[in-house]
Design a protein around this motif. Structure first.
Motif, PDB file in Angstrom:
ATOM      1  N   LEU A 231      44.877  21.072  24.454  1.00 54.98           N
ATOM      2  CA  LEU A 231      43.678  21.905  24.472  1.00 54.98           C
ATOM      3  C   LEU A 231      43.336  22.406  23.078  1.00 54.98           C
ATOM      4  O   LEU A 231      42.174  22.360  22.652  1.00 54.98           O
ATOM      5  CB  LEU A 231      43.897  23.083  25.425  1.00 54.98           C
ATOM      6  CG  LEU A 231      42.699  24.002  25.686  1.00 54.98           C
ATOM      7  CD1 LEU A 231      41.520  23.214  26.230  1.00 54.98           C
ATOM      8  CD2 LEU A 231      43.090  25.117  26.664  1.00 54.98           C
ATOM      9  N   LEU A 232      44.334  22.864  22.347  1.00 54.85           N
ATOM     10  CA  LEU A 232      44.086  23.373  21.001  1.00 54.85           C
ATOM     11  C   LEU A 232      43.602  22.261  20.078  1.00 54.85           C
ATOM     12  O   LEU A 232      42.638  22.438  19.320  1.00 54.85           O
ATOM     13  CB  LEU A 232      45.351  24.013  20.440  1.00 54.85           C
ATOM     14  CG  LEU A 232      45.237  24.595  19.023  1.00 54.85           C
ATOM     15  CD1 LEU A 232      44.153  25.666  18.966  1.00 54.85           C
ATOM     16  CD2 LEU A 232      46.579  25.157  18.559  1.00 54.85           C
ATOM     17  N   GLN A 233      44.249  21.113  20.122  1.00 51.01           N
ATOM     18  CA  GLN A 233      43.855  20.006  19.247  1.00 51.01           C
ATOM     19  C   GLN A 233      42.443  19.512  19.576  1.00 51.01           C
ATOM     20  O   GLN A 233      41.666  19.184  18.669  1.00 51.01           O
ATOM     21  CB  GLN A 233      44.868  18.866  19.369  1.00 51.01           C
ATOM     22  CG  GLN A 233      46.223  19.189  18.735  1.00 51.01           C
ATOM     23  CD  GLN A 233      47.228  18.066  18.905  1.00 51.01           C
ATOM     24  OE1 GLN A 233      47.114  17.221  19.797  1.00 51.01           O
ATOM     25  NE2 GLN A 233      48.236  18.049  18.047  1.00 51.01           N
ATOM     26  N   SER A 234      42.105  19.466  20.864  1.00 54.12           N
ATOM     27  CA  SER A 234      40.762  19.030  21.254  1.00 54.12           C
ATOM     28  C   SER A 234      39.713  20.031  20.792  1.00 54.12           C
ATOM     29  O   SER A 234      38.642  19.644  20.311  1.00 54.12           O
ATOM     30  CB  SER A 234      40.684  18.851  22.772  1.00 54.12           C
ATOM     31  OG  SER A 234      41.521  17.793  23.202  1.00 54.12           O
ATOM     32  N   ALA A 235      40.013  21.313  20.923  1.00 50.15           N
ATOM     33  CA  ALA A 235      39.081  22.346  20.467  1.00 50.15           C
ATOM     34  C   ALA A 235      38.884  22.260  18.958  1.00 50.15           C
ATOM     35  O   ALA A 235      37.753  22.377  18.452  1.00 50.15           O
ATOM     36  CB  ALA A 235      39.601  23.725  20.864  1.00 50.15           C
ATOM     37  N   GLN A 236      39.963  22.038  18.229  1.00 55.21           N
ATOM     38  CA  GLN A 236      39.865  21.894  16.778  1.00 55.21           C
ATOM     39  C   GLN A 236      39.033  20.668  16.403  1.00 55.21           C
ATOM     40  O   GLN A 236      38.246  20.701  15.458  1.00 55.21           O
ATOM     41  CB  GLN A 236      41.263  21.795  16.170  1.00 55.21           C
ATOM     42  CG  GLN A 236      42.050  23.100  16.221  1.00 55.21           C
ATOM     43  CD  GLN A 236      43.481  22.941  15.724  1.00 55.21           C
ATOM     44  OE1 GLN A 236      44.197  22.035  16.151  1.00 55.21           O
ATOM     45  NE2 GLN A 236      43.887  23.804  14.817  1.00 55.21           N
ATOM     46  N   ALA A 237      39.216  19.607  17.154  1.00 52.43           N
ATOM     47  CA  ALA A 237      38.442  18.394  16.878  1.00 52.43           C
ATOM     48  C   ALA A 237      36.958  18.619  17.109  1.00 52.43           C
ATOM     49  O   ALA A 237      36.116  18.095  16.369  1.00 52.43           O
ATOM     50  CB  ALA A 237      38.954  17.242  17.757  1.00 52.43           C
ATOM     51  N   VAL A 238      36.617  19.409  18.119  1.00 51.58           N
ATOM     52  CA  VAL A 238      35.205  19.676  18.424  1.00 51.58           C
ATOM     53  C   VAL A 238      34.529  20.431  17.290  1.00 51.58           C
ATOM     54  O   VAL A 238      33.433  20.074  16.856  1.00 51.58           O
ATOM     55  CB  VAL A 238      35.079  20.459  19.750  1.00 51.58           C
ATOM     56  CG1 VAL A 238      33.675  21.043  19.908  1.00 51.58           C
ATOM     57  CG2 VAL A 238      35.407  19.558  20.934  1.00 51.58           C
ATOM     58  N   VAL A 239      35.169  21.476  16.769  1.00 52.32           N
ATOM     59  CA  VAL A 239      34.518  22.269  15.723  1.00 52.32           C
ATOM     60  C   VAL A 239      34.549  21.567  14.370  1.00 52.32           C
ATOM     61  O   VAL A 239      33.774  21.918  13.478  1.00 52.32           O
ATOM     62  CB  VAL A 239      35.141  23.680  15.587  1.00 52.32           C
ATOM     63  CG1 VAL A 239      34.906  24.481  16.840  1.00 52.32           C
ATOM     64  CG2 VAL A 239      36.607  23.617  15.239  1.00 52.32           C
ATOM     65  N   SER A 240      35.418  20.579  14.227  1.00 51.67           N
ATOM     66  CA  SER A 240      35.469  19.871  12.948  1.00 51.67           C
ATOM     67  C   SER A 240      34.656  18.586  12.964  1.00 51.67           C
ATOM     68  O   SER A 240      34.169  18.143  11.925  1.00 51.67           O
ATOM     69  CB  SER A 240      36.920  19.532  12.585  1.00 51.67           C
ATOM     70  OG  SER A 240      37.481  18.633  13.530  1.00 51.67           O
ATOM     71  N   ALA A 241      34.465  17.999  14.157  1.00 51.04           N
ATOM     72  CA  ALA A 241      33.821  16.693  14.232  1.00 51.04           C
ATOM     73  C   ALA A 241      32.361  16.725  13.802  1.00 51.04           C
ATOM     74  O   ALA A 241      31.877  15.811  13.150  1.00 51.04           O
ATOM     75  CB  ALA A 241      33.920  16.136  15.657  1.00 51.04           C
ATOM     76  N   ILE A 242      31.646  17.802  14.148  1.00 51.79           N
ATOM     77  CA  ILE A 242      30.199  17.801  13.887  1.00 51.79           C
ATOM     78  C   ILE A 242      29.746  19.053  13.164  1.00 51.79           C
ATOM     79  O   ILE A 242      28.560  19.324  13.069  1.00 51.79           O
ATOM     80  CB  ILE A 242      29.418  17.671  15.208  1.00 51.79           C
ATOM     81  CG1 ILE A 242      29.807  18.800  16.174  1.00 51.79           C
ATOM     82  CG2 ILE A 242      29.667  16.331  15.861  1.00 51.79           C
ATOM     83  CD1 ILE A 242      29.017  18.776  17.460  1.00 51.79           C
ATOM     84  N   ASP A 243      30.681  19.816  12.634  1.00 50.35           N
ATOM     85  CA  ASP A 243      30.318  21.060  11.958  1.00 50.35           C
ATOM     86  C   ASP A 243      29.951  20.765  10.503  1.00 50.35           C
ATOM     87  O   ASP A 243      30.679  21.074   9.580  1.00 50.35           O
ATOM     88  CB  ASP A 243      31.471  22.056  12.040  1.00 50.35           C
ATOM     89  CG  ASP A 243      31.016  23.473  11.689  1.00 50.35           C
ATOM     90  OD1 ASP A 243      31.893  24.334  11.559  1.00 50.35           O
ATOM     91  OD2 ASP A 243      29.813  23.693  11.551  1.00 50.35           O
ATOM     92  N   THR A 244      28.782  20.153  10.314  1.00 50.26           N
ATOM     93  CA  THR A 244      28.388  19.713   8.981  1.00 50.26           C
ATOM     94  C   THR A 244      27.480  20.704   8.256  1.00 50.26           C
ATOM     95  O   THR A 244      27.230  20.555   7.071  1.00 50.26           O
ATOM     96  CB  THR A 244      27.649  18.366   9.070  1.00 50.26           C
ATOM     97  OG1 THR A 244      26.499  18.529   9.918  1.00 50.26           O
ATOM     98  CG2 THR A 244      28.557  17.302   9.654  1.00 50.26           C
ATOM     99  N   HIS A 245      26.987  21.703   8.991  1.00 52.82           N
ATOM    100  CA  HIS A 245      26.042  22.629   8.367  1.00 52.82           C
ATOM    101  C   HIS A 245      26.680  23.980   8.087  1.00 52.82           C
ATOM    102  O   HIS A 245      26.019  24.874   7.585  1.00 52.82           O
ATOM    103  CB  HIS A 245      24.818  22.807   9.266  1.00 52.82           C
ATOM    104  CG  HIS A 245      25.077  23.631  10.496  1.00 52.82           C
ATOM    105  ND1 HIS A 245      26.063  23.311  11.393  1.00 52.82           N
ATOM    106  CD2 HIS A 245      24.477  24.769  10.954  1.00 52.82           C
ATOM    107  CE1 HIS A 245      26.059  24.217  12.365  1.00 52.82           C
ATOM    108  NE2 HIS A 245      25.111  25.106  12.122  1.00 52.82           N
ATOM    109  N   LYS A 246      27.940  24.137   8.408  1.00 56.03           N
ATOM    110  CA  LYS A 246      28.635  25.398   8.190  1.00 56.03           C
ATOM    111  C   LYS A 246      29.819  25.183   7.259  1.00 56.03           C
ATOM    112  O   LYS A 246      30.300  24.071   7.065  1.00 56.03           O
ATOM    113  CB  LYS A 246      29.144  25.974   9.523  1.00 56.03           C
ATOM    114  CG  LYS A 246      28.037  26.244  10.548  1.00 56.03           C
ATOM    115  CD  LYS A 246      27.195  27.441  10.159  1.00 56.03           C
ATOM    116  CE  LYS A 246      26.184  27.790  11.234  1.00 56.03           C
ATOM    117  NZ  LYS A 246      25.329  28.915  10.859  1.00 56.03           N
TER     118      LYS A 246
END
Length: 285
Positions: A231-246
């Motif tokens: 769960l933690l790794q998947s959550a980290q992947a979500v915020v890192s995968a497409i967080d290009t404007h922050k």
């Protein structure tokens, strides 16, 4: 329920259909006063979950004789005054009016309200259909109050488990074109904890678990060590995968103050008071 509440019952049926909840509602008029003894007896006699709709159109779930409901209106003062000075969660999440947040374990939705109070858009994921219906019914009830409408419009409630949602909406297309996908600034995790994790590590004592948490313990079990890590790794992947404007995506994990680290992973920063701790895992781009 009574005859005057029939439109509300029909609305509940519509919510079940619209959101494809795996529930089948069977309605029955209750004419006796539901005191504690009667509530406990109903729970003993019924083989199915019991939902109660009162004369104020408030939907509650009868769990082991305890009537539980989100009751978002009781959080009004806290929501209005919510800020980083008063809310540890907001200190950790640092949400703004531009933030996109996923509350991956919504429960009764109280923390989602605090997150949305900053103007953030909050997607609330709730795996249990009965809990999802309670949330949807509460959102509908509160949307009828003018001073709550803007806040309610910032909440999206989805009946699904977090891992499936992450995979279907983000991670499965990690190698593909994510330009049209909403960037996620914060993923918030508030998973179930073993009962003994509320104890103080020094005294061995702890606060009694409230009735809302007792009810949730009847529906869900704490994640295993392997599930925590996934769960933690998947959550980290979500915020890192497409967080290009922050500059930074965040995963915030809520824990009892003296509970072990989630997935045994050391956070980048923590915030705590006497009862609760928020661990932050940051993803820089």
């Amino acid at each position: 329920m009574n005859e005057a509440q029939q439109p509300q019952v029909e609305r509940l049926q519509a919510l079940v259909t619209q959101h494809q909840l795996s529930l089948s509602l069977v309605t029955e008029l209750v004419t006796v006063k539901l005191n504690q003894k009667n509530r406990e007896q109903l729970c003993v006699e019924s083989t199915q979950p019991i939902l109660l709709l009162d004369d104020k159109n408030k939907l509650s779930w009868l769990s082991n004789g305890l009537s539980v409901t989100p009751e978002w209106d009781k959080l009004q003062r806290r929501v209005v005054s919510a800020g980083r000075k008063t809310e540890l969660l907001l200190q950790a999440a640092k949400t703004t009016a531009d933030s996109q947040v996923i509350d991956a374990t919504a429960g009764f939705g109280h923390d989602s309200l605090i997150l949305a109070s900053t103007g953030a858009q909050v997607t609330m994921l709730e795996q249990q259909p009965i809990m999802a219906l309670l949330l949807l019914a509460e959102q509908h009830r509160m949307s009828a109050q003018p001073n709550w409408q803007k806040l309610m419009a910032r909440l999206q409630i989805i009946n699904t488990d977090a891992l499936s949602y992450f995979d279907n909406h983000y991670l499965a297309d990690f190698q593909g074109n994510l330009a049209m996908t909403k960037a996620v600034d914060v993923v918030y995790l508030d998973p179930m904890f073993p009962n003994d994790s509320y104890q103080d590590s020094k005294t061995g004592k702890g606060a009694k678990v409230g009735k809302l948490m007792q009810a949730l313990h009847h529906l869900a079990s704490p994640p295993t060590a392997a599930q925590e890590l996934q769960l933690l790794q998947s959550a980290q992947a979500v915020v890192s995968a497409i967080d290009t404007h922050k500059q930074q995506g965040r995963v915030i994990v809520k824990r009892p103050k003296d509970a072990p680290l989630f997935a045994q992973q050391v956070p980048d920063e923590s915030w705590h008071n006497e009862a609760v701790r928020f661990d932050g895992y940051f993803l820089s781009v």
